[in-house]
Design a protein around this motif. Sequence first.
Motif: not given
Length: 156
Positions: A106-110, A76-78, A118-119, A128-131
Motif C-alpha cells: 500500500p502507498s500508505t507505507v511511504w 515512483m514520482r510523488k 524511502v521518501s 523530482d521527489p520520489e518514493y
Amino acid sequence: MLTNSCNWDGLDKLRVGRFGEYFAKMAFTRAGYDVYSPEVDDRAIDFVIRTCGAEMRYLEIQVKTVRLARSSYVFMRKKHFPISPDRYLALVTLKQGEEPELYLIPSTVWADPAAPFVSRDYEGKKSDPEYGLTASAKNLNQLGTYRFTERFELAA
C-alpha cells in the motif's frame, strides 16, 4: 521447478516490465478481482482493480518488476503516486531459476517509511521527489507481510 520459463536473464528491460504487468494482472484475475487496463499509461496507473467485498472499491495499481540477481532500486514520482488507501505498488520479483513472486504494497507505507522504503525530496536538485524501495534477495524477508498470497484479501 527449473524450466526455461524461469530464465529471466534472457529478457531485456522492456520485456521484464511487460512480463511483470501481465503477471500481476493475472494474479489479481485469478484471485477473483475485475481488472481494468487504461488505454494510455500517462498517470502511472498500470491497471485498476474492482474489489468485491462488502463495499465495492477501485484500487489503482502501479507495477514495478525487478530481477533479484542484484540489488535493484525502484521508485515512483510523488506527483504520480500520491499516498492514498486506494493506491498500491505491485512489486514483481524475478529470481533466476524460480517462479516470480508478487508483493502488494500500500502507498500508505511511504507516509512514515522505514527501510527498505524511502521518501526522497531532492530539494534544490533537478530530480523530482520520489518514493522508493530497494529490492534485493537479502531484504525480501522485510517484504514478507506484503506477499500477494498473504495480502490480497485485505484489499477487499
